[in-house]
Write an enzyme that holds these catalytic residues in place. Structure first.
Site, PDB file in Angstrom:
ATOM      1  N   CYS A  51       2.301  -9.867  -4.064  1.00 52.57           N
ATOM      2  CA  CYS A  51       2.203  -8.929  -5.215  1.00 52.57           C
ATOM      3  C   CYS A  51       3.246  -9.201  -6.205  1.00 52.57           C
ATOM      4  O   CYS A  51       3.883  -8.411  -7.129  1.00 52.57           O
ATOM      5  CB  CYS A  51       2.313  -7.494  -4.850  1.00 52.57           C
ATOM      6  SG  CYS A  51       0.765  -7.130  -3.800  1.00 52.57           S
ATOM      7  N   HIS A 103      -3.047  -1.069  -8.579  1.00 52.29           N
ATOM      8  CA  HIS A 103      -2.266  -2.374  -8.119  1.00 52.29           C
ATOM      9  C   HIS A 103      -3.055  -3.634  -8.340  1.00 52.29           C
ATOM     10  O   HIS A 103      -3.803  -3.797  -7.480  1.00 52.29           O
ATOM     11  CB  HIS A 103      -1.678  -1.911  -6.587  1.00 52.29           C
ATOM     12  CG  HIS A 103      -0.756  -2.934  -6.241  1.00 52.29           C
ATOM     13  ND1 HIS A 103      -0.369  -4.185  -6.958  1.00 52.29           N
ATOM     14  CD2 HIS A 103       0.362  -3.047  -5.034  1.00 52.29           C
ATOM     15  CE1 HIS A 103       0.531  -4.642  -6.452  1.00 52.29           C
ATOM     16  NE2 HIS A 103       0.902  -3.902  -5.219  1.00 52.29           N
ATOM     17  N   HIS A 127       8.044  -1.204  -9.875  1.00 48.60           N
ATOM     18  CA  HIS A 127       6.836  -1.614  -8.931  1.00 48.60           C
ATOM     19  C   HIS A 127       5.984  -0.154  -8.581  1.00 48.60           C
ATOM     20  O   HIS A 127       4.543  -0.303  -8.984  1.00 48.60           O
ATOM     21  CB  HIS A 127       7.196  -2.262  -7.714  1.00 48.60           C
ATOM     22  CG  HIS A 127       5.986  -3.027  -7.151  1.00 48.60           C
ATOM     23  ND1 HIS A 127       5.352  -3.976  -7.627  1.00 48.60           N
ATOM     24  CD2 HIS A 127       5.741  -2.757  -5.760  1.00 48.60           C
ATOM     25  CE1 HIS A 127       4.423  -4.445  -6.917  1.00 48.60           C
ATOM     26  NE2 HIS A 127       4.632  -3.455  -5.548  1.00 48.60           N
TER      27      HIS A 127
END
Length: 398
Positions: free
Chosen positions: A154, A326, A287
């Site tokens: 990620c 996400h 994030h």
């Protein structure tokens, strides 16, 4: 060696909440979540039915080709935005390159193969034929220079943009097409379900009552070129890529270091690379996954970097994952687009749905409710990942 300046002159995006850059930016500015009850999650019978997906009629129905079509759509938007064509890219020869970020190439094809194997419908034991998104993009654009894929989970999207920045500023290329791409796939849904980390109601980063992350999908494309070249063309400049940091906390395969030491080091690396101090930063696109551990870690890291009262009063923090979900390997790319548009428009997007932050977060200014108009001279986008990976990138107004 003199470092050349690298600027962004074109943006294209398909993500939950918007299938072009204007629709996407309006959704994050207005806190209009792109997370919905999703048929794929319902079919799999997992803990959560909420996810973000891209809804666009022109996309191929075939799941395996869908991400390729999404990438082509975003590429066309970014090229048109920059005033370039595919022929222009081809004419640059080896002076044009491609940076692609994704989590695990070919995983949809792999899942199809596994299903057929379980059904006994595979004809042979031959190797799985996995179509490469990289090869599709290289052919589509006529790229003759360097082309690579970044797969640091990620953190990949942010890392891929940083590596592309180096390619331009150290003279290896004059233009880089930076792409982050990730489809919503069964194996990721099953994986995060097994970790019991998916939100039932939809993720709300940094909220006291947050209950986990929500998966998303998307493609984001940036056209990055030298400042001199952009000015000669009279191109619109969204912002400059000023510096980046890559790191690892070496703590755990899925859980971040709760003290945020690794993440803080990465932010410091990015600031040092950009020649800036924490007091220079106006906005942080966090994030912010809305998981218990990640949000705690990231706030600890930011508190270490922005440790004085003046620095904390200067910087505004928000996460846009409450809108986009996400997007995994593409998350850093999607959020870099959000950061650049914020810098370009002078608008900080809020953390959608955020009502109340936990007590330990309240020393930092996490934006909730409504967007904030302000002159953003410098901003940071952070990405964190499994295996301890971290990446931060600094952008600035030209």
């Amino acid at each position: 060696m003199e470092r050349r300046q690298a600027v962004v002159t074109g943006i294209g995006i398909l993500a939950p909440g918007g299938t072009d850059r204007e629709a996407f930016f309006q959704s994050i500015v207005n806190g209009a979540s792109g997370l919905r009850s999703h048929e794929k999650l319902k079919k799999l019978g997992v803990r959560s039915e909420v996810a973000g997906s891209v809804d666009k009629p022109c996309l191929e129905i075939d799941e395996d080709q869908r991400i390729v079509e999404m990438a082509f759509c975003a590429l066309d938007e970014a090229l048109g935005d920059s005033g370039l064509t595919r022929a222009d890219i081809g004419k640059l020869g080896v002076r044009a390159g491609l940076s692609l970020s994704e989590s695990a190439p070919g995983h949809i094809k792999t899942m199809q193969y596994i299903r057929k194997l379980g059904e006994g419908s595979v004809d042979s034991d031959r190797l799985i034929g996995i179509p490469s998104l990289l090869s599709n993009l290289v052919s589509y654009l006529g790229i003759k220079g360097q082309a690579f894929t970044t797969m640091s989970a990620c953190a990949a999207g942010t890392a891929g943009a940083g590596i592309a920045l180096d390619s331009i500023r150290y003279g290896r290329t004059d233009l880089m097409v930076v792409v982050g791409a990730e489809p919503l796939s069964d194996n990721y849904i099953a994986g995060f379900h097994s970790l019991q980390s998916m939100s039932i109601k939809g993720c709300v980063p940094f909220d006291k009552d947050r209950d986990g992350m929500s998966l998303g999908e998307g493609v984001a494309v940036l056209i990055v070129e030298t400042l001199d070249r952009a000015r000669q063309r009279g191109a619109h400049i969204y912002g400059e890529l000023l510096g980046y940091g890559l790191g690892n906390d070496a703590h755990h395969i899925t859980s971040p270091d709760p003290e945020g030491e690794g993440a803080a080091r990465t932010i410091w690396m990015a600031l040092d690379d950009a020649g800036l101090q924490p007091c220079d930063i106006d906005y942080v696109n966090a994030h912010g996954t809305a998981t218990e551990l990640n949000d705690l870690m990231e706030m600890s890291a930011l508190a270490k970097v922005f440790h004085t009262e003046k620095e904390r009063s200067q910087v505004t923090i928000s996460s846009t994952k409450a809108v986009s979900g996400h997007c995994l390997g593409a998350a850093g790319s999607v959020e870099l687009v959000a950061t650049l548009l914020a810098v370009d428009r002078g608008i900080v997007p809020p953390t959608a749905g955020l009502q109340e932050t936990p007590e330990q977060f309240q020393g930092l200014h996490i934006l909730k409710g409504y967007s904030e108009k302000r002159d953003i001279k410098y901003a940071i986008s952070n990405s964190y990942a499994f295996f301890g990976n971290s990446a931060s990138i600094v952008v600035g107004k030209v």
